[in-house]
Design a protein around this motif. Structure first.
Motif, short mmCIF file in Angstrom:
data_model
loop_
_atom_site.label_atom_id
_atom_site.label_comp_id
_atom_site.label_asym_id
_atom_site.label_seq_id
_atom_site.Cartn_x
_atom_site.Cartn_y
_atom_site.Cartn_z
N GLY A 173 0.81 -1.22 0.00
CA GLY A 173 0.00 0.00 0.00
C GLY A 173 0.84 1.26 0.00
O GLY A 173 0.48 2.25 0.67
N LEU A 174 1.93 1.26 -0.76
CA LEU A 174 2.80 2.44 -0.82
C LEU A 174 2.13 3.53 -1.64
O LEU A 174 1.56 3.28 -2.70
N THR A 175 2.20 4.76 -1.15
CA THR A 175 1.52 5.89 -1.80
C THR A 175 2.39 6.47 -2.91
O THR A 175 3.59 6.70 -2.71
N THR A 176 1.77 6.71 -4.05
CA THR A 176 2.49 7.31 -5.19
C THR A 176 1.85 8.63 -5.59
O THR A 176 0.68 8.89 -5.31
N ASP A 177 2.63 9.46 -6.25
CA ASP A 177 2.17 10.76 -6.73
C ASP A 177 2.96 11.08 -8.00
O ASP A 177 4.19 11.16 -7.98
N GLU A 178 2.24 11.21 -9.11
CA GLU A 178 2.91 11.48 -10.40
C GLU A 178 3.82 12.70 -10.34
O GLU A 178 4.83 12.78 -11.05
N LYS A 179 3.48 13.66 -9.50
CA LYS A 179 4.28 14.88 -9.41
C LYS A 179 5.67 14.60 -8.84
O LYS A 179 6.58 15.44 -9.00
N LEU A 180 5.82 13.46 -8.16
CA LEU A 180 7.11 13.14 -7.53
C LEU A 180 8.03 12.32 -8.43
O LEU A 180 9.17 12.02 -8.05
N VAL A 181 7.54 11.95 -9.61
CA VAL A 181 8.35 11.11 -10.50
C VAL A 181 9.56 11.90 -11.01
O VAL A 181 9.43 13.03 -11.49
N ASN A 182 10.74 11.29 -10.85
CA ASN A 182 11.97 11.86 -11.40
C ASN A 182 12.97 10.74 -11.63
O ASN A 182 12.64 9.55 -11.46
N GLU A 183 14.18 11.10 -12.00
CA GLU A 183 15.18 10.09 -12.34
C GLU A 183 15.49 9.16 -11.17
O GLU A 183 15.76 7.97 -11.37
N ASP A 184 15.42 9.66 -9.95
CA ASP A 184 15.73 8.85 -8.77
C ASP A 184 14.49 8.25 -8.12
O ASP A 184 14.60 7.51 -7.14
N ASN A 185 13.33 8.59 -8.64
CA ASN A 185 12.08 8.12 -8.06
C ASN A 185 11.11 7.79 -9.20
O ASN A 185 10.14 8.51 -9.45
N GLU A 186 11.41 6.70 -9.89
CA GLU A 186 10.68 6.34 -11.11
C GLU A 186 9.19 6.16 -10.88
O GLU A 186 8.38 6.42 -11.79
N TRP A 187 8.80 5.74 -9.66
CA TRP A 187 7.40 5.43 -9.40
C TRP A 187 6.67 6.52 -8.63
O TRP A 187 5.50 6.35 -8.27
N GLY A 188 7.32 7.62 -8.39
CA GLY A 188 6.67 8.74 -7.72
C GLY A 188 6.25 8.44 -6.30
O GLY A 188 5.18 8.86 -5.85
N LEU A 189 7.11 7.73 -5.58
CA LEU A 189 6.79 7.36 -4.20
C LEU A 189 7.10 8.50 -3.24
O LEU A 189 8.07 9.23 -3.41
N LYS A 190 6.28 8.61 -2.20
CA LYS A 190 6.56 9.59 -1.16
C LYS A 190 7.75 9.10 -0.34
O LYS A 190 8.15 7.94 -0.43
N THR A 191 8.31 9.96 0.48
CA THR A 191 9.59 9.68 1.14
C THR A 191 9.60 8.34 1.88
O THR A 191 10.50 7.51 1.67
N ARG A 192 8.61 8.12 2.72
CA ARG A 192 8.59 6.87 3.48
C ARG A 192 8.46 5.67 2.56
O ARG A 192 9.13 4.65 2.74
#
Length: 320
Positions: A222-241
């Motif tokens: 149940g990991l939370t994703t957000d398209e706005k967070l997608v970048n080279e180091d965070n391919e799936w747009g996951l929040k910090t935790r």
């Protein structure tokens, strides 16, 4: 890190139930009494309190029809089966001040998965003194070598055609009836683990791409994703935790127990990565101390439900 399984209670020590309870500090009895005001006047109520007889600690408030089962009576169910070597004492412990009691027993047979992994079979006996539940038998297995533990839940029981009520023991039953019910539960454990081993072998044949693994980890936990967070180091747009958890899971893929040639990049590997995370890392706080609530939860709470959801999710990939 130590597995959650080893964090709960202690190794059972003793030749019989009385010795095991005494060595674990669980040889107390419980009793009932009315509720009283602070001034000592009895409260006219349909409720009563359950207390430990040795130290007067309140374990719960229950209805007047509630009849407690003593620890000795609960674990006495297993005595005859231990003596006949159908099961062996494993671990024993309590939650809180004795609100819940549990004991695990090891079954003699081990399941082999596709010639690579071994599963040891266990069954838990649990009871509550706070009125939150009755006597339950919880089927479980442990993957040998990494102590990942899995307890069967509603979906697995239903899939095997087993009524969950068949894994409960009535307080009102006489001892012979309780033993018979426990023997039946042990037979059901064998059936469940046979099905489990068969599906596990099939999971070894299901290939998982990097995208497949990521989707599974995100859905299972149940990991939370957000398209706005997608970048080279965070391919799936996951929040910090969630990103920290995801990165931990990717590291676990490389461990010796999850990266054998037979299971690499398979659905069986991915599922074991999740269970290893829940059983080893999730039950510890960030400073390395044990989170007692999560250790309990990994078997009979949120952690166990996460594992069950992960199993249902991953086995859905098996093509009939």
């Amino acid at each position: 890190m130590i597995a959650s399984y080893m964090l709960m209670g202690q190794q059972a020590q003793g030749a019989n139930t009385d010795e095991v309870l005494k060595n674990a500090g669980l040889d107390f009895e419980v009793g009932r009494e009315p509720l009283y005001t602070a001034a000592g006047r009895e409260v006219r109520s349909k409720f009563q309190r359950i207390k430990r007889m040795d130290n007067d600690v309140t374990l719960g408030v229950v209805g007047r029809t509630y009849r407690p089962m003593q620890n000795r009576d609960l674990l006495g169910i297993a005595d005859r089966l231990v003596n006949s070597q159908d099961i062996a004492w494993d671990r024993i412990g309590m939650v809180g001040q004795g609100e819940k009691l549990y004991a695990s027993f090891k079954l003699p047979d081990t399941y082999h998965i596709d010639g690579w992994d071994d599963l040891d079979q266990y069954i838990y006996l649990t009871n509550t003194h706070d009125g939150s539940g009755g006597v339950k038998c919880i089927p479980a297995n442990i993957r040998f070598g990494c102590t990942n533990q899995f307890a069967f839940h509603q979906s697995q029981l239903k899939k095997a055609g087993i009524n969950p009520r068949d894994l409960t023991i009535r307080h009102s039953s006489k001892m012979d009836e309780r033993i018979s019910q426990f023997e039946n539960a042990i037979r059901l454990v064998d059936t469940l683990n046979n099905n489990f081993a068969h599906e596990a072998a099939e999971l070894m044949t299901v290939e998982m791409t990097e995208a497949d693994k990521a989707t599974f980890y995100i859905d299972a936990l149940g990991l939370t994703t957000d398209e706005k967070l997608v970048n080279e180091d965070n391919e799936w747009g996951l929040k910090t935790r969630g990103l920290n958890t995801f990165n931990h899971l990717k590291e676990l893929e490389k461990s010796a127990t999850n990266n054998t040639s037979a299971m690499r990049d398979t659905a069986w590997q991915s599922w074991n990565v999740v269970t290893e995370y829940l059983d080893h890392a999730w039950v510890h706080n960030s400073n390395g101390t044990v989170n007692a609530k999560r250790a309990e939860s990994s078997l009979i709470g949120t952690g166990a439900r996460l594992k069950a959801r992960a199993w249902d999710t991953i086995t859905a990939r098996i093509v009939a």
